[in-house]
Scaffold this motif. Structure first.
Motif, short mmCIF file in Angstrom:
data_model
loop_
_atom_site.label_atom_id
_atom_site.label_comp_id
_atom_site.label_asym_id
_atom_site.label_seq_id
_atom_site.Cartn_x
_atom_site.Cartn_y
_atom_site.Cartn_z
N VAL A 1 0.75 -1.24 0.06
CA VAL A 1 0.10 -0.11 0.12
C VAL A 1 0.92 1.15 -0.08
N LEU A 2 0.61 2.16 -0.87
CA LEU A 2 1.45 3.45 -0.91
C LEU A 2 0.35 4.74 -0.87
N THR A 3 0.76 5.79 -0.31
CA THR A 3 -0.17 7.03 -0.50
C THR A 3 0.09 7.55 -1.71
N SER B 1 1.39 13.73 -8.85
CA SER B 1 2.19 13.02 -9.69
C SER B 1 3.06 14.43 -10.39
N ARG B 2 2.16 15.22 -10.61
CA ARG B 2 3.06 16.50 -11.24
C ARG B 2 3.81 17.19 -10.37
N ILE B 3 3.45 17.53 -9.03
CA ILE B 3 4.22 18.25 -8.17
C ILE B 3 5.61 17.36 -8.03
N ALA B 4 5.38 16.04 -7.76
CA ALA B 4 6.84 15.26 -7.73
C ALA B 4 7.58 15.65 -8.82
N LEU B 5 7.06 15.66 -10.08
CA LEU B 5 8.06 15.76 -11.37
C LEU B 5 8.63 17.27 -11.25
N LEU B 6 7.71 18.44 -10.89
CA LEU B 6 8.19 19.63 -10.80
C LEU B 6 9.32 19.87 -9.75
N ARG B 7 9.28 19.09 -8.62
CA ARG B 7 10.03 19.27 -7.56
C ARG B 7 11.44 18.79 -7.80
N ASN B 8 11.76 17.54 -8.83
CA ASN B 8 12.81 17.16 -8.86
C ASN B 8 12.85 16.87 -10.25
N ASP B 9 13.06 17.83 -11.38
CA ASP B 9 12.77 17.43 -12.65
C ASP B 9 14.25 16.65 -13.26
N THR B 10 15.08 16.57 -12.44
CA THR B 10 16.19 15.95 -12.84
C THR B 10 16.18 14.36 -12.58
N SER B 11 14.99 13.97 -11.75
CA SER B 11 14.87 12.63 -11.44
C SER B 11 14.08 11.94 -12.54
N PRO C 1 15.04 7.59 -7.77
CA PRO C 1 14.98 7.00 -6.44
C PRO C 1 14.70 5.74 -6.18
N VAL C 2 14.00 5.00 -7.42
CA VAL C 2 13.27 3.85 -7.33
C VAL C 2 14.29 2.71 -7.09
N GLY C 3 15.51 2.55 -7.60
CA GLY C 3 16.45 1.86 -7.20
C GLY C 3 16.43 0.59 -8.01
N PHE C 4 15.74 0.83 -9.43
CA PHE C 4 15.96 -0.32 -10.27
C PHE C 4 17.39 -0.42 -10.83
N HIS C 5 17.96 -1.49 -11.20
CA HIS C 5 19.08 -1.48 -11.84
C HIS C 5 19.08 -2.07 -13.18
N GLY C 6 18.09 -3.02 -13.33
CA GLY C 6 18.09 -3.71 -14.54
C GLY C 6 16.58 -3.16 -15.25
N GLU D 1 6.51 10.09 -5.59
CA GLU D 1 7.97 10.48 -5.22
C GLU D 1 9.00 9.32 -5.75
N THR D 2 8.45 8.19 -5.37
CA THR D 2 9.37 6.92 -5.55
C THR D 2 9.41 5.97 -6.88
N VAL D 3 8.10 6.11 -7.35
CA VAL D 3 8.08 5.13 -8.33
C VAL D 3 7.63 5.98 -9.64
N LEU D 4 6.96 6.88 -10.02
CA LEU D 4 6.72 7.78 -11.18
C LEU D 4 7.94 8.15 -11.63
N PRO D 5 9.12 8.87 -11.04
CA PRO D 5 10.13 9.56 -11.64
C PRO D 5 11.04 8.51 -12.38
#
Length: 259
Positions: free
Chosen positions: A102-104, A167-177, A183-188, A110-114
């Motif tokens: 479960v996610l908010t 979703s929009r706010i997270a992208l605007l806050r950290n557009d380099t992501s 921040p998700v941590g996927f390597h493959g 902030e963690t998946v979408l970027p």
């Protein structure tokens, strides 16, 4: 700070999936919510009205977002709606015993979408009945909007607006992501919904073959395994490894039977 949306694939690839909608007005209002936050893709699964995208009520509530309706897709089932997705999250007010993690809305944003390598989908249910279990089970996460517990009733379009805004706010806050700094941590390469479903089916067959799972009395083994793998964020190579294990189990059983 303005994110260059025309150059950012997330604004075009994130799909908002509405399952079995009843009211054309809600579809129009959802289209408006999506466009207001800069997103584009709307997918409908078995809407009540076949002409919902041209229905006068939908157009009226879209209020200038007719292009979202014109480009929306209508499909027969959740599998088609999630075709090509690498991460799908079900939005539901009802928590379930064996739901995915479960996610908010903010945590998802902030963690998946970027991670632009993930073709994401947000899945919303019918205005009255919510999401069916098969739709929730097709997703890797369950998003629960932390509304007032005394009165937590959100209109469908309002729920879409909450997720689109976060979703929009997270992208605007950290557009380099939205590049390689995720921040998700996927390597493959993240595994797709179809790949994970195929792996789980193959694993279920192998577990049945060795007698670990009794098909006549499966209890809750597979829902628990689905929940376990949903937490892990499977990559394509990891899915291939698990399927390789299942194939080896079946091969050894076949060899043993010949001997």
């Amino acid at each position: 700070m303005n994110l260059p949306e025309t150059d950012t694939s997330i604004f075009h690839s994130l799909r908002f999936v509405l399952v079995e909608t009843s009211h054309p007005g809600n579809v129009g209002a959802a289209a408006r919510a999506i466009k207001t936050m800069g997103f584009h893709r709307l997918v409908l699964v078995r809407p009540r009205f076949d002409n919902v995208l041209t229905h006068e009520e939908a157009i009226a509530f879209a209020s200038g977002a007719q292009d979202i309706l014109e480009n929306a897709e209508i499909v027969d089932n959740i599998e088609k709606a999630l075709d090509g997705c690498r991460f799908a999250a079900a939005v539901s007010a009802r928590l379930r015993e064996f739901s995915p993690p479960v996610l908010t809305p903010r945590k998802f944003a902030e963690t998946v979408l970027p991670d632009v390598r993930i073709n994401c989908a947000l899945v919303f249910g019918n205005e009255r009945y919510g999401l069916p279990n098969d739709a929730v089970e097709s997703c890797q996460a369950l998003i629960h909007i932390p509304a007032n517990p005394v009165y937590s009733s959100l209109n469908l379009a309002q729920a879409v607006q909450v997720l689109a805004y976060e979703s929009r706010i997270a992208l605007l806050r950290n557009d380099t992501s939205v590049t390689e700094n995720s921040p998700v941590g996927f390597h493959g390469q993240p595994a797709s919904v179809e790949q994970i479903h195929g792996m789980l089916t193959h694993l279920e067959e192998a577990l049945t073959a060795i007698g670990f799972l009794n098909p006549d009395n499966p209890k809750k083994l597979m829902p628990r395994l689905k929940r376990l793998f949903s937490r892990s964020g499977l990559e394509t190579e990891e899915v291939n490894i698990l399927r390789g294990i299942a194939r080896q189990i079946e091969k050894r059983l076949t060899t043993g039977q010949r001997e």
